[in-house]
Scaffold this motif. Structure first.
Motif, PDB file in Angstrom:
ATOM      1  N   GLY A 293       0.805  -1.208   0.000  1.00  0.00           N
ATOM      2  CA  GLY A 293       0.000   0.000   0.000  1.00  0.00           C
ATOM      3  C   GLY A 293       0.839   1.259   0.000  1.00  0.00           C
ATOM      4  O   GLY A 293       2.077   1.218   0.044  1.00  0.00           O
ATOM      5  N   LEU A 294       0.157   2.395  -0.026  1.00  0.00           N
ATOM      6  CA  LEU A 294       0.849   3.684  -0.070  1.00  0.00           C
ATOM      7  C   LEU A 294       1.748   3.878   1.141  1.00  0.00           C
ATOM      8  O   LEU A 294       2.846   4.427   1.027  1.00  0.00           O
ATOM      9  N   SER A 295       1.314   3.424   2.302  1.00  0.00           N
ATOM     10  CA  SER A 295       2.102   3.633   3.519  1.00  0.00           C
ATOM     11  C   SER A 295       3.441   2.910   3.464  1.00  0.00           C
ATOM     12  O   SER A 295       4.426   3.384   4.024  1.00  0.00           O
ATOM     13  N   GLN A 296       3.482   1.744   2.814  1.00  0.00           N
ATOM     14  CA  GLN A 296       4.760   1.032   2.712  1.00  0.00           C
ATOM     15  C   GLN A 296       5.759   1.852   1.899  1.00  0.00           C
ATOM     16  O   GLN A 296       6.949   1.905   2.233  1.00  0.00           O
ATOM     17  N   LEU A 297       5.284   2.518   0.853  1.00  0.00           N
ATOM     18  CA  LEU A 297       6.158   3.373   0.053  1.00  0.00           C
ATOM     19  C   LEU A 297       6.580   4.620   0.827  1.00  0.00           C
ATOM     20  O   LEU A 297       7.744   5.026   0.789  1.00  0.00           O
ATOM     21  N   LEU A 298       5.617   5.217   1.546  1.00  0.00           N
ATOM     22  CA  LEU A 298       5.874   6.527   2.149  1.00  0.00           C
ATOM     23  C   LEU A 298       6.436   6.472   3.562  1.00  0.00           C
ATOM     24  O   LEU A 298       6.903   7.498   4.070  1.00  0.00           O
ATOM     25  N   LEU A 299       6.434   5.313   4.207  1.00  0.00           N
ATOM     26  CA  LEU A 299       7.040   5.228   5.536  1.00  0.00           C
ATOM     27  C   LEU A 299       8.507   5.677   5.501  1.00  0.00           C
ATOM     28  O   LEU A 299       8.923   6.480   6.350  1.00  0.00           O
ATOM     29  N   PRO A 300       9.335   5.220   4.545  1.00  0.00           N
ATOM     30  CA  PRO A 300      10.720   5.699   4.504  1.00  0.00           C
ATOM     31  C   PRO A 300      10.822   7.208   4.270  1.00  0.00           C
ATOM     32  O   PRO A 300      11.721   7.864   4.799  1.00  0.00           O
ATOM     33  N   VAL A 301       9.905   7.757   3.461  1.00  0.00           N
ATOM     34  CA  VAL A 301       9.894   9.202   3.229  1.00  0.00           C
ATOM     35  C   VAL A 301       9.643   9.927   4.542  1.00  0.00           C
ATOM     36  O   VAL A 301      10.318  10.908   4.887  1.00  0.00           O
ATOM     37  N   MET A 302       8.658   9.433   5.272  1.00  0.00           N
ATOM     38  CA  MET A 302       8.295  10.007   6.565  1.00  0.00           C
ATOM     39  C   MET A 302       9.458   9.910   7.548  1.00  0.00           C
ATOM     40  O   MET A 302       9.797  10.885   8.238  1.00  0.00           O
ATOM     41  N   LEU A 303      10.099   8.748   7.608  1.00  0.00           N
ATOM     42  CA  LEU A 303      11.204   8.544   8.542  1.00  0.00           C
ATOM     43  C   LEU A 303      12.376   9.458   8.206  1.00  0.00           C
ATOM     44  O   LEU A 303      12.938  10.118   9.088  1.00  0.00           O
ATOM     45  N   GLU A 304      12.746   9.510   6.933  1.00  0.00           N
ATOM     46  CA  GLU A 304      13.885  10.350   6.538  1.00  0.00           C
ATOM     47  C   GLU A 304      13.614  11.822   6.809  1.00  0.00           C
ATOM     48  O   GLU A 304      14.527  12.585   7.148  1.00  0.00           O
ATOM     49  N   SER A 305      12.351  12.233   6.665  1.00  0.00           N
ATOM     50  CA  SER A 305      12.021  13.639   6.923  1.00  0.00           C
ATOM     51  C   SER A 305      12.267  14.024   8.374  1.00  0.00           C
ATOM     52  O   SER A 305      12.447  15.194   8.700  1.00  0.00           O
ATOM     53  N   GLU A 306      12.296  13.010   9.261  1.00  0.00           N
ATOM     54  CA  GLU A 306      12.529  13.235  10.686  1.00  0.00           C
ATOM     55  C   GLU A 306      13.901  12.745  11.132  1.00  0.00           C
ATOM     56  O   GLU A 306      14.162  12.614  12.332  1.00  0.00           O
TER      57      GLU A 306
END
Length: 304
Positions: free
Chosen positions: A114-127
Motif C-alpha cells: 500500500g501507499l504507507s509502505q512506500l511513504l514510511l521511509p519518506v516520513m522517517l527520513e524527513s525526521e
C-alpha cells in the motif's frame, strides 16, 4: 445513455462518498450517464480491472499508476478525492513513542503493497530516522497484534483504525502521513489514457458529476451518511460519523479553494515521481516523464 463502470478500492464508506452521493442523488443520470459502482475489497485490484476493460474508471492511490506506466499501461489521474494522504500510523497514547524519531528500533504493522509502505521511509527520513532501523510486518484486519502490544506501531486509515481502537477503550496517538509527506495526494480517480482521449465528453460528464457529489459530501455529512448507510448497512452511523470527521478535512486544500474540488498540481506530481524513484524502485534510468503524463485537470468543471 452511455454505460460506465466505476471500481472502488474498498467497500462503500465515506472514503468514496462523492461517487455514492452522485449515483444516489441522480447527478450521473442528469449528466446523461448510466453509472454502475462496484465495491472493492481485498481481492480487487482496480488498476487491473481498468487494464482488463472491466471498468472505465477506478479509485486508487497514485503509486500503482506510476508502476503501471513502467509496464506499458498509461493511466490518467482525473481528480484527487483527497488532497492529502488518507493513511497514518498510530501508537497507544500510553506508549513512550512520542514522535517519529521514536520509531527507530520498533516494529510497525503495515499494509504491505500500500501507499504507507512506500511513504514510511519518506516520513522517517524527513525526521532524520534511518528507514533500515524500523522493522515492518504485514498488518492484519484485526487490531489484536496492536492492542496486545506485540506490534507497537500500527498503520491504518485516519477514519477507521484510530476509532476502532478508541471504541475498544484504547486511546491512540496519531502520526498522519499528510504532515510528513505534503506532496502526496490520497485516493485519485483514474482511467486509461486511451479511454480519456477517445471519450472526452463521457469523461468530462463523469468527472463533473462526481465533483458535484463530493462537494455535497463535504458540506452535508449527515445526509451523506444516510445515503451510505442505505448502500452499506453494515457501517454504523457512529463509524461513518467518525470517518467523516477525519476524512473531510483531507478532501480540500488552498488549491481546491482557488480552483475547484479535485484539482491536482504539476509540482506535487513531479515530487511524487522523485519519491517513487528514491523509495519505490521506479524509473531508475533516464529522464522522468513530464508530470502531465500522469494527470489532467482539463475535465474538472472549473477547467472549462
Amino acid at each position: 445513455m452511455p454505460q460506465v463502470t466505476l471500481y472502488l478500492k474498498w467497500v462503500p464508506q465515506y472514503q468514496f462518498a462523492g461517487y455514492l452521493v452522485a449515483e444516489k442523488k441522480g447527478y450521473y443520470k442528469d449528466a446523461g450517464l448510466d453509472v454502475h459502482i462496484v465495491p472493492g475489497g481485498p481481492n480487487i485490484n482496480t488498476v487491473q480491472e481498468i487494464a482488463d476493460g472491466a471498468a472505465q474508471f477506478g479509485i486508487q492511490t497514485a503509486e500503482p499508476i506510476f508502476y503501471a506506466y513502467s509496464h506499458g499501461l498509461n493511466l490518467t489521474m482525473l481528480m484527487a478525492d483527497f488532497q492529502e494522504p488518507y493513511e497514518e500510523f498510530m501508537v497507544k497514547k500510553s506508549s513512550k513513542i512520542m514522535s517519529v524519531k521514536d520509531f527507530a528500533g520498533k516494529t510497525v504493522g503495515i499494509n504491505i503493497g500500500g501507499l504507507s509502505q512506500l511513504l514510511l521511509p519518506v516520513m522517517l527520513e524527513s525526521e532524520g530516522v534511518d528507514p533500515s532501523s524500523v522493522h515492518t510486518v504485514r498488518k492484519t484486519i484485526s487490531l489484536t497484534p496492536f492492542l496486545s502490544d506485540r506490534v507497537p506501531i500500527w498503520n491504518g486509515y485516519v477514519g477507521n483504525e484510530p476509532f476502532q481502537a478508541m471504541n475498544q477503550g484504547v486511546p491512540v496517538r496519531e502520526f498522519k502521513l499528510a504532515k510528513y509527506v505534503p506532496n502526496w495526494y490520497g485516493d485519485v480517480l483514474f482511467a486509461k489514457s486511451s479511454y480519456v482521449t477517445n471519450h472526452p465528453d463521457i469523461v468530462r460528464k463523469f468527472v463533473s458529476a462526481s465533483q458535484k457529489g463530493w462537494v455535497f459530501a463535504t458540506e452535508h455529512p449527515k445526509e451523506t451518511i444516510a445515503i451510505i448507510r442505505k448502500i452499506n448497512p453494515q457501517k454504523s452511523d457512529k463509524a461513518l460519523s467518525q470517518e467523516a470527521q477525519a476524512a473531510i478535512p483531507l478532501m480540500t486544500s488552498a488549491a481546491t479553494k482557488t480552483h475547484c474540488f479535485g484539482w491536482m498540481d504539476a509540482g506535487r506530481v513531479s515530487a511524487m515521481e522523485k519519491d517513487m524513484v528514491k523509495f519505490g524502485g521506479w524509473q531508475k534510468s533516464g529522464a522522468l516523464p513530464a508530470p502531465e503524463t500522469f494527470f489532467s485537470n482539463q475535465y474538472l468543471s472549473c477547467a472549462h
